[in-house]
Write a protein that holds these residues in place. Sequence first.
Motif, mmCIF file in Angstrom:
data_model
loop_
_atom_site.group_PDB
_atom_site.id
_atom_site.type_symbol
_atom_site.label_atom_id
_atom_site.label_comp_id
_atom_site.label_asym_id
_atom_site.label_seq_id
_atom_site.Cartn_x
_atom_site.Cartn_y
_atom_site.Cartn_z
ATOM 1 N N LEU A 14 1.337 -1.447 0.131
ATOM 2 C CA LEU A 14 0.047 -0.244 0.174
ATOM 3 C C LEU A 14 1.027 0.969 -0.275
ATOM 4 O O LEU A 14 0.355 2.917 -0.848
ATOM 5 N N GLY A 15 1.871 0.961 0.821
ATOM 6 C CA GLY A 15 2.672 2.882 0.397
ATOM 7 C C GLY A 15 3.366 2.631 -0.566
ATOM 8 O O GLY A 15 3.513 3.681 -0.660
ATOM 9 N N THR A 16 4.186 2.273 -1.657
ATOM 10 C CA THR A 16 4.403 1.997 -2.558
ATOM 11 C C THR A 16 3.745 2.355 -3.400
ATOM 12 O O THR A 16 4.292 2.719 -3.777
ATOM 13 N N ALA A 17 2.420 1.340 -3.677
ATOM 14 C CA ALA A 17 1.407 2.591 -4.079
ATOM 15 C C ALA A 17 1.276 3.832 -4.096
ATOM 16 O O ALA A 17 0.988 4.215 -5.227
ATOM 17 N N LYS A 19 3.345 5.901 -3.287
ATOM 18 C CA LYS A 19 4.652 7.073 -3.240
ATOM 19 C C LYS A 19 3.902 6.830 -4.827
ATOM 20 O O LYS A 19 4.554 7.922 -5.543
ATOM 21 N N ASP A 20 3.626 5.364 -5.651
ATOM 22 C CA ASP A 20 3.476 5.858 -6.755
ATOM 23 C C ASP A 20 2.911 7.487 -7.460
ATOM 24 O O ASP A 20 2.765 7.748 -7.911
ATOM 25 N N PHE A 21 1.358 7.034 -6.409
ATOM 26 C CA PHE A 21 0.893 8.081 -6.453
ATOM 27 C C PHE A 21 1.231 9.808 -6.594
ATOM 28 O O PHE A 21 0.157 10.329 -6.995
ATOM 29 N N GLY A 22 2.332 9.540 -6.025
ATOM 30 C CA GLY A 22 2.686 10.998 -5.481
ATOM 31 C C GLY A 22 2.231 11.723 -4.328
ATOM 32 O O GLY A 22 2.265 12.826 -3.840
ATOM 33 N N LEU A 180 9.929 0.691 3.823
ATOM 34 C CA LEU A 180 9.759 2.134 2.092
ATOM 35 C C LEU A 180 10.553 3.016 2.156
ATOM 36 O O LEU A 180 10.495 3.413 0.920
ATOM 37 N N ALA A 181 11.466 3.597 3.305
ATOM 38 C CA ALA A 181 12.677 4.014 2.639
ATOM 39 C C ALA A 181 13.412 3.559 2.493
ATOM 40 O O ALA A 181 15.267 4.100 2.437
#
Length: 313
Positions: A14-17, A19-22, A180-181
């Motif tokens: 979810l966190g990666t997605a 990030k992709d959404f900005g 995530l980091a």
Amino acid sequence: MIATTPTVAALKELGTALKDFGYAFTTVTPATHARVNGRPHNALARNLRDVLGWSRPCTRDVLPSGIAALMDAAGVLERDGDLWRSQVRFSTYDGELFVHSAYPTTAPDAVFFGPDTYRMADAATAHLAARDRPVRRAADIGCGTGAGAIAVAKRIPDAEVLAVDINPAALRFTEVNVALAGTAGVRPCHSDLLGGVDGDFDLIVANPPFMIDPVGRAYRDGGGPEGHDLSLAILDAAAERLTPGGSLVLFSGTGIVAGHDPLRAAAAERLKDTGLTWTYREADPDVYGEELDGEAYAHAERLAVVVLTATRT
């Protein structure tokens, strides 16, 4: 406990997605959060920031289908009557994304993230920039979301950084945030202060609970009549576990009573025979003013947040 334990793997996705959404969100104090959410036009979420930052209820169509599916997989999308609500929030700091508990943080195991998190991590990184000795091993005591540990690890990527907390929910969120980091040097550890980990440290950072909280919430109640017991216990732990040249950066808070700072006085007494040299400053002289309306701080004229830095010479 939160109603459903989120799975770490699904939260990472979810966190990666996001990030992709900005996605980006700066978390405010609970008092500001309540004021902003209390405006009539903010009753319902209209976008991802409203759902995952402001913790507002939403209709299902507000969430992109892929995000909704990941929230379902993580167990963090719950029914709220005819609406839906997220059980977690995501906030940004230092170019990174952090998952933490949804607003309001009323659960006993709530994991808090807010302005004090930003201040603590800023104080830790400023101290690192000024150090003239290497840091090979560090600890973030009461790590919460792991923000302090991650900020430190980004600046000393070859160091071992322990993110310690007594709250299992905090360690789950820290594991997600470390992934995530991409800070591979950070290791989440279950520990009461430093009691559950071995060895000495070149750097210890901490942002413990420091409030007088009649309800006794773990993320907020600092213990003792002035809320200082945890801060003082961290001073004791640092005095025992700092290497020569090692340092502690403690971000805490205190009620000022008739111009007197009881935390500073207690810290001076606790540190006087430790061989540590220390400095102490107010990072903000007037915070959480709404607390002055309650009985717990009826004796105080203001609340301040402070930074204590102690070094073994």
